[in-house]
Design a protein around this motif. Sequence first.
Motif, mmCIF file in Angstrom:
data_model
loop_
_atom_site.group_PDB
_atom_site.id
_atom_site.type_symbol
_atom_site.label_atom_id
_atom_site.label_comp_id
_atom_site.label_asym_id
_atom_site.label_seq_id
_atom_site.Cartn_x
_atom_site.Cartn_y
_atom_site.Cartn_z
ATOM 1 N N ARG A 368 9.789 34.132 79.950
ATOM 2 C CA ARG A 368 9.847 33.674 78.379
ATOM 3 C C ARG A 368 10.897 33.951 77.537
ATOM 4 N NH1 ARG A 368 5.219 31.427 76.424
ATOM 5 N NH2 ARG A 368 3.851 32.466 77.756
ATOM 6 N N ALA A 369 11.087 35.475 77.779
ATOM 7 C CA ALA A 369 12.267 35.780 77.037
ATOM 8 C C ALA A 369 13.745 35.271 77.389
ATOM 9 C CB ALA A 369 12.435 37.625 77.190
ATOM 10 N N GLU A 370 13.776 34.860 78.772
ATOM 11 C CA GLU A 370 14.916 34.199 79.199
ATOM 12 C C GLU A 370 14.894 32.757 78.853
ATOM 13 O OE1 GLU A 370 18.282 34.481 82.230
ATOM 14 O OE2 GLU A 370 17.188 35.557 80.906
ATOM 15 N N TRP A 371 13.955 32.215 78.646
ATOM 16 C CA TRP A 371 13.735 30.845 78.118
ATOM 17 C C TRP A 371 14.256 30.847 76.689
ATOM 18 C CZ3 TRP A 371 13.702 25.803 79.468
ATOM 19 C CH2 TRP A 371 13.426 25.068 78.654
ATOM 20 N N ARG A 372 13.871 31.748 75.929
ATOM 21 C CA ARG A 372 14.364 31.822 74.470
ATOM 22 C C ARG A 372 16.102 32.044 74.362
ATOM 23 N NH1 ARG A 372 9.603 34.762 73.716
ATOM 24 N NH2 ARG A 372 10.625 36.876 74.038
ATOM 25 N N ARG A 373 16.484 32.921 75.173
ATOM 26 C CA ARG A 373 17.822 33.039 75.430
ATOM 27 C C ARG A 373 18.736 31.902 75.936
ATOM 28 N NH1 ARG A 373 22.129 36.489 77.282
ATOM 29 N NH2 ARG A 373 21.233 36.323 79.541
ATOM 30 N N GLN A 374 18.102 31.495 76.987
ATOM 31 C CA GLN A 374 18.990 30.483 77.676
ATOM 32 C C GLN A 374 18.109 29.193 78.427
ATOM 33 O OE1 GLN A 374 21.988 32.777 79.673
ATOM 34 N NE2 GLN A 374 20.683 33.423 81.025
ATOM 35 N N PRO A 375 17.803 28.335 77.659
ATOM 36 C CA PRO A 375 16.731 27.561 78.272
ATOM 37 C C PRO A 375 17.184 26.339 79.452
ATOM 38 C CG PRO A 375 17.460 26.794 75.866
ATOM 39 C CD PRO A 375 18.190 27.910 76.225
ATOM 40 N N GLY A 376 17.742 26.678 80.335
ATOM 41 C CA GLY A 376 18.053 25.841 81.360
ATOM 42 C C GLY A 376 17.025 25.278 82.208
ATOM 43 N N THR A 377 17.250 24.615 83.058
ATOM 44 C CA THR A 377 16.188 23.729 83.824
ATOM 45 C C THR A 377 15.537 24.699 84.810
ATOM 46 O OG1 THR A 377 17.369 21.739 84.063
ATOM 47 C CG2 THR A 377 15.749 21.884 85.516
ATOM 48 N N ALA A 378 16.485 25.584 85.579
ATOM 49 C CA ALA A 378 15.774 26.402 86.497
ATOM 50 C C ALA A 378 14.862 27.354 85.839
ATOM 51 C CB ALA A 378 16.943 27.102 87.216
ATOM 52 N N VAL A 379 15.342 27.865 84.681
ATOM 53 C CA VAL A 379 14.328 28.676 84.045
ATOM 54 C C VAL A 379 13.020 28.210 83.348
ATOM 55 C CG1 VAL A 379 13.871 30.363 81.853
ATOM 56 C CG2 VAL A 379 16.116 30.001 83.022
ATOM 57 N N ALA A 380 12.991 26.651 83.151
ATOM 58 C CA ALA A 380 11.768 25.943 82.903
ATOM 59 C C ALA A 380 10.999 26.017 84.234
ATOM 60 C CB ALA A 380 12.086 24.744 82.355
ATOM 61 N N ASP A 381 11.389 25.707 85.236
ATOM 62 C CA ASP A 381 10.740 25.583 86.536
ATOM 63 C C ASP A 381 10.075 26.973 86.692
ATOM 64 O OD1 ASP A 381 9.806 24.397 89.019
ATOM 65 O OD2 ASP A 381 11.068 26.176 89.608
ATOM 66 N N ALA A 382 10.863 27.920 86.757
ATOM 67 C CA ALA A 382 10.288 29.387 87.198
ATOM 68 C C ALA A 382 9.191 29.870 85.833
ATOM 69 C CB ALA A 382 11.289 30.247 87.015
ATOM 70 N N LEU A 383 9.534 29.539 84.798
ATOM 71 C CA LEU A 383 8.313 29.875 83.466
ATOM 72 C C LEU A 383 7.148 28.959 84.019
ATOM 73 C CD1 LEU A 383 7.469 31.249 81.394
ATOM 74 C CD2 LEU A 383 8.876 29.729 79.948
ATOM 75 N N GLY A 384 7.263 27.880 84.133
ATOM 76 C CA GLY A 384 6.229 27.162 84.292
ATOM 77 C C GLY A 384 5.205 27.470 85.587
ATOM 78 N N TRP A 385 5.866 27.969 86.722
ATOM 79 C CA TRP A 385 5.297 28.485 87.697
ATOM 80 C C TRP A 385 4.638 29.799 87.530
ATOM 81 C CZ3 TRP A 385 3.124 26.576 91.840
ATOM 82 C CH2 TRP A 385 2.813 27.367 92.821
ATOM 83 N N ALA A 386 5.532 30.721 86.842
ATOM 84 C CA ALA A 386 4.813 32.055 86.614
ATOM 85 C C ALA A 386 3.531 31.737 85.608
ATOM 86 C CB ALA A 386 5.808 32.681 85.763
ATOM 87 N N LEU A 387 3.504 30.686 84.820
ATOM 88 C CA LEU A 387 2.260 30.799 83.792
ATOM 89 C C LEU A 387 1.254 29.999 84.623
ATOM 90 C CD1 LEU A 387 4.209 28.957 80.876
ATOM 91 C CD2 LEU A 387 2.860 31.052 80.728
ATOM 92 N N HIS A 388 1.512 29.137 85.523
ATOM 93 C CA HIS A 388 0.393 28.743 86.647
ATOM 94 C C HIS A 388 -0.181 30.157 87.316
ATOM 95 C CE1 HIS A 388 -1.546 27.165 89.950
ATOM 96 N NE2 HIS A 388 -0.769 27.571 90.784
ATOM 97 N N ARG A 389 0.670 30.936 87.930
ATOM 98 C CA ARG A 389 0.244 31.924 88.773
ATOM 99 C C ARG A 389 -0.481 32.844 87.817
ATOM 100 N NH1 ARG A 389 0.258 32.326 94.167
ATOM 101 N NH2 ARG A 389 0.863 34.409 94.168
ATOM 102 N N ALA A 390 -0.229 32.956 86.451
ATOM 103 C CA ALA A 390 -0.930 33.876 85.620
ATOM 104 C C ALA A 390 -2.157 33.289 85.130
ATOM 105 C CB ALA A 390 -0.145 34.202 84.490
#
Length: 485
Positions: A368-390
Motif C-alpha cells: 500500500r505504501a509502494e502504491w502511494r509512492r509509485q502506482p505502477g501496474t505491477a504494484v496494483a496486481d501485487a497489492l490486489g493479490w496481497a489484499l485477497h490473501r489477507a
Amino acid sequence: MEMHEQEEARTGAPVPRPARRVLVASVAAVAGAAVLGGALVLLPGARTAPPPAPGPVAQARGAVASGVPAALPDLAMLITDREARLRTHPRDARSWAVLGAAYVEQGRRTAEAAYYPRAERALRTSLELRARRNAQALDGLAALALARRDFPAARRWGEAARKQAPKRWTTRALLVEAYTGLGDHRAARRTLAELTKLHSGPAVLARAAAVYRDLGWREDAAARLADAAASAGAPAERAAYLERAGQLAWERGDREAALRHFQEAVRTDPDLRAAQAGQGRALAALGRTTEALAAYRMALARQPCPEYALELGELYESLGLAQAARVQYDLLRERVRQAAAGGVDGELVLGRFEADHADPRAAVRRLRAEWRRQPGTAVADALGWALHRAGRDEEALRFARIATDRVHGGEVRSALYSYHRGVIERALERYGPARRQLQEALRINPYFSPVYAPAARAALAALGEPQVRDVPDFTAPRCRSGRCG
C-alpha cells in the motif's frame, strides 16, 4: 594533445581535422626521398588502411553514453580508466559523469547495489563542478534512480535533463521508463513519440518494444526487438535484446522460442544472468527440471537477484522440496536487505513474497505504501493479490481491475495478473468473471508458474461448466428508457 583533441575531450563530439595536402612529387624528388629516408608519398586515389576498431574503454564509454548495455570486462576497464584520470584531474566534470554512469551499469549488470552509492557520489560531484549544461550527469542520476526502482526520482532527474538539453534523445528513453513505472502510460507513449522523432536505432527500437508490450501489442513489440537485435552494434547490446525477446515469447507461452532466445543471448554474452534465469524458466515449463535448476543456480551464483531466488524457491516448492525453497526465500530476504543499503527499493518483490509465503498483512502494508509512492501496474496486481490473501476481497478486486482492465488502465497481457483476478472473483462468488479470467490466464501462457498454473487449472475445473445464471439472456427485451414492465 593537439588542439582538436583537446576540443573533443571538452565537448565529447568529433571535431573536423584540417585536410592533409597530398603532394605529387617529380620522379627525381621521389628518388631523392627514397635515398634520404625511404619516405612514402601518397598519390591521389591511394588506398589507406581502415581506422582501427574502438578499444574496450571506448566501446564501454559509448555504450554508457547511449544508455545501452555494455560488456562487463569493458565496463571494468572503463571504470579503471576514469578513476585513474580523476586522480590527476579531479575537476573533470565530464569524467565524473562517465564514471558515475559506468558504476550504475556495473551495479545493474551484477545486481551489486554497493555500486550505486559510488555512482551517486560521482554524478553529484560532476554537477557540483558543472551545474549548467551537464545533462549527462542528470541522465546518469535518472538511470541510477531507475536501477534503484525509484521512479519519482527518475522522473525528476529526467525532466531536469530535458529542460537543460531539449534535443537529447537519451533523456527521453529514461523518461519513458520512469513514466511507465509510475503508471503514467499516456506520458510514456507521448515521450516515446518524441524519442522516435529525435533518434532511431536499436536502443530506440527496444524502448518502443517495451511500450508496445505494456499496451498489449506483443507482435509489434517482438518485431521491434528482432530489428533491434539484428542492428545492435556490440554483443552485449544484442544479447540484451535477445533476452527481452525471450521474455516476450515466454509471456505468450511459447516455451521453445523463449528457450532459443535465452540460449542465443547467453552464447552472445555469457555474463547475461537474466538470460540464464530465463532458461531456467523455460526449461522448467518444458519438464526439463534438472537443467532448469542448474540454470537458475548458475544465474544466482553470479547475479543473486531476489526475483530469481523467488522463482527458484517456487520451483522447488512445486517439486515438494520445502527445505530447498526456504533456503531461496531466506536468500531473497537477505538480498533485499543488502540492496536496500544501496538505495534499491525492493518493496515490490518482498511484498509479492510475503503475500504468498509469509505474512499477507505485512505484504498489504508494504505494498500500500509502494502504491502511494509509485502506482505502477505491477504494484496494483501485487497489492490486489496481497489484499485477497489477507481476506479483503472487495478491495482486492479494485486493484486487480487496475492491473487487468483496459478501462481501469491495465493493458499488459499477463497470465499471472489474470490468474490473480480470477481467484479474487471466485472468492467473491462471481463465478462467470472468475471462469473467464482463469481461462484467459491459461490461454495467455499455460505454463506461467510451476505453482500457480496448476492451481489455475484446478480452480477452473472446480468451477465446472457455466451455469444458466452465468449466461446473459439475449432474448430479454431491451429497454432504452429503463421503464419496461
